[in-house]
Write a protein that holds these residues in place. Structure first.
Motif: not given
Length: 547
Positions: A51-58, A77-82
């Motif tokens: 969903x929009x706002x979920x955190x996706x790490x990279x 719309x996800x929050x990216x976590x580099x």
């Protein structure tokens, strides 16, 4: 100000078949292929329940697919976590969990070193190499991945076209990404940056360093660091440039080979790289007796400097319009020579908390020893009674500045003044024309026994100018200043100088430096170290390891 998603859409629609994201000597994507991959990942996110706002790490090495993964999550719309791939696996585990990331894009080899037991909130891991599923907690993600091609074909029966590309542009104040400033596992500081923080940096870059269609750039800085992400990836992409990722820390031969082949319009680097090139390739020539004589003759000196300038620019492919350095101060002696060569360089100023830019000036207006002027949509002030003459903390506010540190209210409160200015932790002054001059880090400042402020960076700059010194760190030992020096062993050996001679050389170095210093900041001794100092990803020395 345009949203950077709008810029990307414009470039995709205008340059569908032009190169966009390329691994140097490897896989590449045109703007159109990039957009198709993004859309397929959007379908994967949608069908798997992201969903929009979920955190996706990279967390992976630089590559074209790293960039696709980032853009897909970012535009969804996800929050990216580099997360830097160089962080210790335990730190990666901790940061994935601290961020609340439900999905992780990573390299296959790094994934084998991670522990899902340390990341209980993680639901899925995806390989950056081919977007295959590495881990699926409940099998739902594997099912979603298997359905992507069918859903894509049903949704776009006549093919995905430029007209189908659509990314949101009404989310300026939403959090776009969380960027962790270090790999520490205690009280992590995840910088929360809004979409407008990134857009502001990109708009400034496009305005001051215009990109022409057909331009290329070599991306060698870590993409998980804001410096590399903003100015070796997002800004050139938004201008229509083709980006070539080296994928690993480059050797000199790999870097120069890539530069010669790609012929970039812009080089983004750290001062240490340029200083090494100067000291190894240019300085020995300038020190020859005949050259010393010729460079003192008016007109002839300009001819020589012009040839050196051309040689340096050709080493980077011969198509360079600008060289931007950041992350540390440029060695004053090297900077003086660069000015004589009229090298098109400038030194900027920034930090992760500003996404990253705070200071910049065009090379032909750049004032030596400064780090530019405050960028658009931001303000900078000096916390002192006389900002032009009395050193104080550099503080900033404006569109580039972060919203705070994720799940760390104590660090967030400490980062801002009561009236809302970001405390940079840097010390400096600003001249009457707005040029920013950094004197050092507040946490590095040493207070002498008689109350004088000592800025070790200034002493280190003098040491690093001396023969036989590669780099140095000045520390306080029982109220006495000690210089830790990594010497130029190759040069010492080439000149037949042994251990006893090296000690004498360093005594001379210390005497020469001390003669230029006030009594309260003179060195008491020099200690030699056997290895180069450990560095951060932006090539700043990890001072805390040596204090």
């Amino acid at each position: 100000m345009k949203h950077y998603f709008t810029r990307i859409m414009e470039m995709v629609q205008a340059h569908w078949d032009a190169p966009a994201l390329c691994n140097y000597k490897g896989e590449s994507f045109t703007f159109g292929q990039m957009a198709i991959q993004i859309e397929k990942l959007h379908i994967f996110f949608e069908t798997s329940g992201i969903r929009k706002g979920d955190k996706v790490a990279l967390c992976a090495r630089n590559s074209a697919r790293w960039a696709v993964s980032f853009l897909a999550a970012n535009t969804y719309g996800a929050v990216v976590v580099p997360i830097l791939a160089d962080f210790h696996p335990e730190s990666v585990n901790a940061l994935v969990e601290h961020s609340g990331s439900v999905l992780l894009f990573t390299d296959d080899d790094l994934w084998r070193k991670l522990d899902t037991g340390r990341m209980p909130g993680l639901e899925c891991a995806v390989s950056v190499s081919d977007f295959s599923i590495l881990y699926d907690r409940d099998a739902s993600y594997g099912k979603a991945a298997g359905a992507v091609e069918q859903v894509f074909s049903e949704r776009y029966p006549h093919g995905f076209t430029p007209g189908d590309v659509s990314y949101p542009s009404d989310n300026d104040t939403d959090i776009a990404l969380i960027n962790y400033t270090s790999g520490t596992t205690s009280a992590p500081k995840g910088v929360m940056l809004r979409y407008e923080c990134i857009s502001s940096n990109i708009e400034f870059g496009l305005k001051r360093i215009p990109v022409r269609f057909g331009d290329r750039i070599v991306s060698m800085l870590p993409l998980a660091h804001m410096y590399g992400m903003a100015f070796e990836f997002l800004y050139p992409l938004c201008g229509g440039a083709g980006i070539y990722f080296l994928g690993k820390t480059p050797t000199p031969s790999l870097l120069l080979g890539a530069m010669a082949q790609v012929r970039p319009y812009l080089v983004i680097t750290v001062p240490l790289v340029m200083e090494k090139i100067f000291k190894s390739s240019v300085q020995p020539v300038l020190k020859k007796p005949a050259m010393r004589v010729l460079t003192r003759i008016p007109l002839i000196d300009k001819v020589i400097y012009g040839k050196i300038r051309k040689k340096l620019l050709n080493a980077f492919g011969g198509n360079i319009r600008m060289m931007i350095m950041g992350g540390a101060a440029l060695n004053p002696e090297v900077e003086s020579w660069f000015r004589k060569f009229r090298l098109p360089y400038t030194v900027g100023y920034g930090m992760t908390e500003c996404a990253p830019l705070l200071g910049y000036e065009d090379w032909d207006k750049f004032v030596p020893k400064s780090c530019g002027k405050c960028v658009d949509r931001c303000e900078v002030r000096i916390d002192s009674s006389d900002p032009q003459n009395v050193v104080g903390e550099i503080q900033a506010r404006g569109m580039n500045v972060m919203s705070g540190y994720y799940r760390n209210p104590e660090a967030t409160a400490a980062a801002f003044t009561p009236d809302g200015w970001l405390r940079t932790g840097d010390l400096g002054v600003i001249d009457r024309n707005g040029n920013i001059f950094i004197r050092g880090r507040s946490k590095n400042m040493i207070l002498s026994s008689n109350g004088q402020n000592i800025y070790p960076e200034e002493i280190e700059a003098m040491l690093n100018n001396c023969p036989y010194v590669v780099e140095s760190v000045v520390v306080d030992r029982s109220s006495r200043l000690v210089a830790l020096v990594y010497p130029d062993r190759d040069r010492l050996a080439a000149e037949g100088i042994g251990e006893e001679g090296t000690t004498a050389v360093m005594e001379t170095v210390m005497s020469d430096v001390n003669r230029s210093l006030p009594s309260y900041s003179r060195l008491s001794r020099i200690e030699l170290v056997d290895q180069p100092f450990e560095k951060t990803p932006k090539m700043s020395i990890k001072r805390f390891l040596y204090e």
